[in-house]
Scaffold this motif. Structure first.
Motif, PDB file in Angstrom:
ATOM      1  N   ILE A   1      50.440  37.065  51.004  1.00 58.98           N
ATOM      2  CA  ILE A   1      50.465  36.164  52.162  1.00 58.98           C
ATOM      3  C   ILE A   1      49.118  35.465  52.312  1.00 58.98           C
ATOM      4  O   ILE A   1      49.062  34.239  52.482  1.00 58.98           O
ATOM      5  CB  ILE A   1      50.796  36.954  53.441  1.00 58.98           C
ATOM      6  CG1 ILE A   1      52.153  37.617  53.342  1.00 58.98           C
ATOM      7  CG2 ILE A   1      50.737  36.038  54.663  1.00 58.98           C
ATOM      8  CD1 ILE A   1      52.442  38.602  54.475  1.00 58.98           C
ATOM      9  N   HIS A   2      48.023  36.227  52.274  1.00 56.02           N
ATOM     10  CA  HIS A   2      46.671  35.671  52.393  1.00 56.02           C
ATOM     11  C   HIS A   2      45.760  36.292  51.346  1.00 56.02           C
ATOM     12  O   HIS A   2      45.902  37.476  51.007  1.00 56.02           O
ATOM     13  CB  HIS A   2      46.049  35.976  53.766  1.00 56.02           C
ATOM     14  CG  HIS A   2      46.818  35.477  54.942  1.00 56.02           C
ATOM     15  ND1 HIS A   2      47.255  34.180  55.060  1.00 56.02           N
ATOM     16  CD2 HIS A   2      47.211  36.123  56.082  1.00 56.02           C
ATOM     17  CE1 HIS A   2      47.887  34.042  56.213  1.00 56.02           C
ATOM     18  NE2 HIS A   2      47.875  35.203  56.847  1.00 56.02           N
ATOM     19  N   THR A   3      44.818  35.498  50.869  1.00 55.17           N
ATOM     20  CA  THR A   3      43.721  36.000  50.049  1.00 55.17           C
ATOM     21  C   THR A   3      42.437  35.851  50.851  1.00 55.17           C
ATOM     22  O   THR A   3      42.118  34.767  51.338  1.00 55.17           O
ATOM     23  CB  THR A   3      43.599  35.207  48.736  1.00 55.17           C
ATOM     24  OG1 THR A   3      44.807  35.375  47.976  1.00 55.17           O
ATOM     25  CG2 THR A   3      42.422  35.705  47.909  1.00 55.17           C
ATOM     26  N   LEU A   4      41.701  36.948  51.008  1.00 56.85           N
ATOM     27  CA  LEU A   4      40.492  36.980  51.825  1.00 56.85           C
ATOM     28  C   LEU A   4      39.289  37.138  50.913  1.00 56.85           C
ATOM     29  O   LEU A   4      39.253  38.023  50.061  1.00 56.85           O
ATOM     30  CB  LEU A   4      40.549  38.138  52.817  1.00 56.85           C
ATOM     31  CG  LEU A   4      41.857  38.271  53.623  1.00 56.85           C
ATOM     32  CD1 LEU A   4      41.806  39.499  54.521  1.00 56.85           C
ATOM     33  CD2 LEU A   4      42.122  37.017  54.438  1.00 56.85           C
ATOM     34  N   ALA A   5      38.284  36.288  51.103  1.00 59.27           N
ATOM     35  CA  ALA A   5      37.095  36.294  50.254  1.00 59.27           C
ATOM     36  C   ALA A   5      35.843  36.391  51.115  1.00 59.27           C
ATOM     37  O   ALA A   5      35.825  35.930  52.259  1.00 59.27           O
ATOM     38  CB  ALA A   5      37.043  35.022  49.410  1.00 59.27           C
ATOM     39  N   PRO A   6      34.776  36.970  50.563  1.00 53.52           N
ATOM     40  CA  PRO A   6      33.504  36.982  51.305  1.00 53.52           C
ATOM     41  C   PRO A   6      32.942  35.573  51.407  1.00 53.52           C
ATOM     42  O   PRO A   6      33.265  34.693  50.603  1.00 53.52           O
ATOM     43  CB  PRO A   6      32.606  37.882  50.453  1.00 53.52           C
ATOM     44  CG  PRO A   6      33.187  37.803  49.078  1.00 53.52           C
ATOM     45  CD  PRO A   6      34.661  37.625  49.257  1.00 53.52           C
ATOM     46  N   THR A   7      32.101  35.371  52.398  1.00 53.06           N
ATOM     47  CA  THR A   7      31.476  34.060  52.588  1.00 53.06           C
ATOM     48  C   THR A   7      30.093  34.035  51.934  1.00 53.06           C
ATOM     49  O   THR A   7      29.472  35.071  51.712  1.00 53.06           O
ATOM     50  CB  THR A   7      31.347  33.733  54.085  1.00 53.06           C
ATOM     51  OG1 THR A   7      30.563  34.740  54.722  1.00 53.06           O
ATOM     52  CG2 THR A   7      32.709  33.682  54.748  1.00 53.06           C
ATOM     53  N   ALA A   8      29.633  32.832  51.631  1.00 53.06           N
ATOM     54  CA  ALA A   8      28.307  32.655  51.032  1.00 53.06           C
ATOM     55  C   ALA A   8      27.217  33.077  52.021  1.00 53.06           C
ATOM     56  O   ALA A   8      27.404  32.970  53.237  1.00 53.06           O
ATOM     57  CB  ALA A   8      28.121  31.207  50.614  1.00 53.06           C
ATOM     58  N   PRO A   9      26.090  33.559  51.507  1.00 51.87           N
ATOM     59  CA  PRO A   9      25.763  33.757  50.096  1.00 51.87           C
ATOM     60  C   PRO A   9      26.432  35.009  49.534  1.00 51.87           C
ATOM     61  O   PRO A   9      26.616  36.004  50.237  1.00 51.87           O
ATOM     62  CB  PRO A   9      24.244  33.924  50.115  1.00 51.87           C
ATOM     63  CG  PRO A   9      23.944  34.510  51.452  1.00 51.87           C
ATOM     64  CD  PRO A   9      24.944  33.892  52.391  1.00 51.87           C
ATOM     65  N   LEU A  10      26.825  34.942  48.262  1.00 53.06           N
ATOM     66  CA  LEU A  10      27.482  36.052  47.593  1.00 53.06           C
ATOM     67  C   LEU A  10      26.459  36.916  46.877  1.00 53.06           C
ATOM     68  O   LEU A  10      25.384  36.442  46.510  1.00 53.06           O
ATOM     69  CB  LEU A  10      28.519  35.519  46.601  1.00 53.06           C
ATOM     70  CG  LEU A  10      29.587  34.603  47.213  1.00 53.06           C
ATOM     71  CD1 LEU A  10      30.519  34.084  46.129  1.00 53.06           C
ATOM     72  CD2 LEU A  10      30.374  35.314  48.302  1.00 53.06           C
ATOM     73  N   SER A  11      26.811  38.188  46.673  1.00 53.40           N
ATOM     74  CA  SER A  11      25.785  39.085  46.145  1.00 53.40           C
ATOM     75  C   SER A  11      26.314  40.134  45.177  1.00 53.40           C
ATOM     76  O   SER A  11      25.595  41.069  44.830  1.00 53.40           O
ATOM     77  CB  SER A  11      25.076  39.799  47.310  1.00 53.40           C
ATOM     78  OG  SER A  11      26.013  40.494  48.111  1.00 53.40           O
ATOM     79  N   ASN A  12      27.586  39.998  44.739  1.00 53.21           N
ATOM     80  CA  ASN A  12      28.135  40.922  43.730  1.00 53.21           C
ATOM     81  C   ASN A  12      27.957  42.380  44.158  1.00 53.21           C
ATOM     82  O   ASN A  12      27.551  43.224  43.364  1.00 53.21           O
ATOM     83  CB  ASN A  12      27.485  40.689  42.365  1.00 53.21           C
ATOM     84  CG  ASN A  12      27.409  39.221  41.988  1.00 53.21           C
ATOM     85  OD1 ASN A  12      26.357  38.604  42.099  1.00 53.21           O
ATOM     86  ND2 ASN A  12      28.512  38.672  41.564  1.00 53.21           N
ATOM     87  N   SER A  13      28.308  42.674  45.398  1.00 59.42           N
ATOM     88  CA  SER A  13      28.015  43.994  45.957  1.00 59.42           C
ATOM     89  C   SER A  13      28.921  45.093  45.417  1.00 59.42           C
ATOM     90  O   SER A  13      28.537  46.253  45.348  1.00 59.42           O
ATOM     91  CB  SER A  13      28.159  43.943  47.478  1.00 59.42           C
ATOM     92  OG  SER A  13      29.519  43.725  47.842  1.00 59.42           O
ATOM     93  N   GLY A  14      30.160  44.741  45.099  1.00 60.01           N
ATOM     94  CA  GLY A  14      31.116  45.740  44.660  1.00 60.01           C
ATOM     95  C   GLY A  14      31.649  46.621  45.774  1.00 60.01           C
ATOM     96  O   GLY A  14      32.249  47.662  45.493  1.00 60.01           O
ATOM     97  N   THR A  15      31.462  46.213  47.034  1.00 59.65           N
ATOM     98  CA  THR A  15      31.950  47.033  48.152  1.00 59.65           C
ATOM     99  C   THR A  15      32.810  46.249  49.145  1.00 59.65           C
ATOM    100  O   THR A  15      33.144  46.766  50.205  1.00 59.65           O
ATOM    101  CB  THR A  15      30.789  47.690  48.924  1.00 59.65           C
ATOM    102  OG1 THR A  15      29.916  46.671  49.441  1.00 59.65           O
ATOM    103  CG2 THR A  15      30.011  48.645  48.033  1.00 59.65           C
ATOM    104  N   PHE A  16      33.191  45.032  48.822  1.00 62.55           N
ATOM    105  CA  PHE A  16      34.003  44.238  49.746  1.00 62.55           C
ATOM    106  C   PHE A  16      35.365  44.914  49.922  1.00 62.55           C
ATOM    107  O   PHE A  16      36.165  44.990  49.005  1.00 62.55           O
ATOM    108  CB  PHE A  16      34.179  42.823  49.204  1.00 62.55           C
ATOM    109  CG  PHE A  16      34.965  41.893  50.095  1.00 62.55           C
ATOM    110  CD1 PHE A  16      34.362  41.282  51.176  1.00 62.55           C
ATOM    111  CD2 PHE A  16      36.303  41.628  49.845  1.00 62.55           C
ATOM    112  CE1 PHE A  16      35.075  40.408  52.000  1.00 62.55           C
ATOM    113  CE2 PHE A  16      37.035  40.761  50.646  1.00 62.55           C
ATOM    114  CZ  PHE A  16      36.411  40.160  51.730  1.00 62.55           C
TER     115      PHE A  16
END
Length: 461
Positions: free
Chosen positions: A287-302
């Motif tokens: 239904i929805h795809t949720l993404a982190p907002t900038a700035p991105l940091s390759n955290s691996g914990t989203f």
């Protein structure tokens, strides 16, 4: 900031009940609760800077390195006495021995343990834990624990649903080898309309190359029938290495079809920036795809651990979504609330200071009575009150403003590894919250701690 030097002897008081996590019986058995013991509480009586933050109950784990306080869960009123019961887990129980894992179920009314479940050697029971809804249709809420074991070709994770009525096993599912099955567990709601609540289980390393030294699988979520334990549907990550199933939850109904929907996080998607998805409860379509907002940091914990419904934060009639990302921005952390209606960002909660590790938390009910569900969010490495003492914020869903704070003043305690709402379990008209602190345990200096906490003043409206 006031310093805390040396242990202080605590005893049971009217205002503060101090309880030891008692020895367990085997998984599925219900021990007879013992009376609270007098204990040594490390670093002093009061773990918070704020005088308005009041500890009602304080708990401590059994052993150093057990990670007591890893996960907390409000599992609802299991025994029909009014207050909600809650779970605190220690997934590395017997850390230098068997790492079976242990989960403690506590009475909301008395604060005493009503069941203790211990896993099998090496499986780390309690890595994940959640309310399951009424899975067997007996009118009593049930709960689910995850035991994902290790990324190892000989390791099979498990997810176990326990009866809220007698704590016996209702369902037990076993995953594929090295899939990390049980990395996330949660209620899915009644997605097939048969009158029984269903369950979602994550296996974030599913599909990895056999014998690989590092997990490269897409990951998987599976929704199981509460009625008979059969698979209703499953979905894999969109690409190899996405690790879908690192967090899982549900929303009441995001697409308006009258069926609850499912949330799952893929923390390694997009080069470890992460993605989360809201899936149709009916068929698992996105239904929805949720993404982190900038700035991105390759955290691996989203979305790892913290991907779930948030209540109706924007008061539009559709439940919204909470996502935590505690290692974002080089450890500052970040938490998000997304619209359940269209997937847009409603709130972004950033760290107060560098290294706070904001991200643990939940949506909570409308505590300030303004018509909007609110949010609790923690920064478990905040040094606002003491070095890595941790900090927790209760925030308005309407505008993100701060309603309450609890600032840890025990150095290294890392208050806010988990933070959640329990409801008014004391019956005084004020809600309680469960705040866990595992930092001293991680460091090998003390056992983990957990605090049932309330606030003396009403939040601003």
């Amino acid at each position: 900031m006031r310093s805390k030097k040396g242990p202080i002897l605590l005893i049971s008081l009217v205002a503060l009940v101090l309880i030891l996590a008692v020895p367990a019986l085997g998984a599925g058995n219900q021990p007879v609760p013992e009376q609270p013991d007098t204990v040594i509480f490390p670093e002093g009586v009061d773990p918070f800077v704020e005088r308005q933050a009041k500890v009602r109950r304080a708990y401590q784990g059994e052993n150093v390195f057990d990670a007591y306080g890893w996960v907390g869960a409000n599992v609802g009123d299991l025994n029909g006495d009014g207050p909600n019961e809650y779970i605190i887990t220690a997934p590395f129980y017997q850390a230098f021995d068997t790492q079976e894992g242990r989960a403690y179920v506590y009475s909301g009314r008395t604060g005493l343990p009503i069941a203790v479940h211990t896993g099998n050697p090496g499986e780390r029971l309690g890595f994940s834990a959640a309310a399951a809804g009424d899975v067997n249709g007996d009118g009593v809420l049930d709960y689910v624990l995850g035991a994902p074991s290790l990324f190892d070709p000989d390791a099979h994770g498990r997810a176990i649903v326990y009866s809220g009525a007698d704590h016996s096993v209702i369902h037990e599912w076993t995953g594929e080898p090295a899939a990390f099955f049980g990395s996330a567990v949660n209620a899915a709601g009644d997605v097939n309309g048969d009158g029984y609540d269903d369950v979602v289980v994550g296996a974030e390393f599913a599909g990895s190359t056999p014998g690989a030294s590092f997990p490269d699988g897409a990951g998987r979520i599976t929704v199981f029938s509460g009625a008979d334990g059969s698979v209703l549907w499953s979905r894999d990550g969109l690409q190899d290495g996405d690790w879908l199933g690192s967090g899982a939850g549900h929303v009441a109904d995001a697409n308006g079809d009258g069926v609850p929907d499912v949330i799952a996080a893929a923390r390694a998607a997009d080069s470890f920036n992460g993605r989360a998805y809201v899936y149709s409860g009916v068929d698992g379509s996105i239904i929805h795809t949720l993404a982190p907002t900038a700035p991105l940091s390759n955290s691996g914990t989203f979305g790892r651990f913290f991907a779930r419904g948030a209540g109706d934060v924007d008061a539009d009639g559709t439940e919204d979504v909470f996502i935590g990302d505690y290692r974002a921005l080089n450890g500052d952390g970040r938490a998000y609330v997304y619209s359940g209606a269209d997937g847009s960002v409603i709130h972004v909660f950033d760290a107060e200071a560098s290294g706070d590790s904001i991200g643990p938390g939940r949506g909570i009910p409308d505590v300030n009575r303004d018509g909007h569900a609110d949010v609790i969010v923690a920064g478990w490495r905040s040094s606002a009150g003491a070095t890595e003492g941790g900090k927790v914020w209760v925030r308005s869903g309407a505008d993100g403003s701060i309603l309450h704070t609890a600032t840890g003043e025990i150095e290294g305690d890392q208050l806010g590894v988990d933070a959640l709402y329990l409801g008014d379990i004391s019956g005084d008209g004020r809600p309680e919250y469960l705040l866990t602190a595992v930092g001293l345990d991680f460091a090998g200096e003390d056992v983990g701690h957990a605090y049932v906490t309330t606030f003396k003043t009403a939040p601003p409206r």
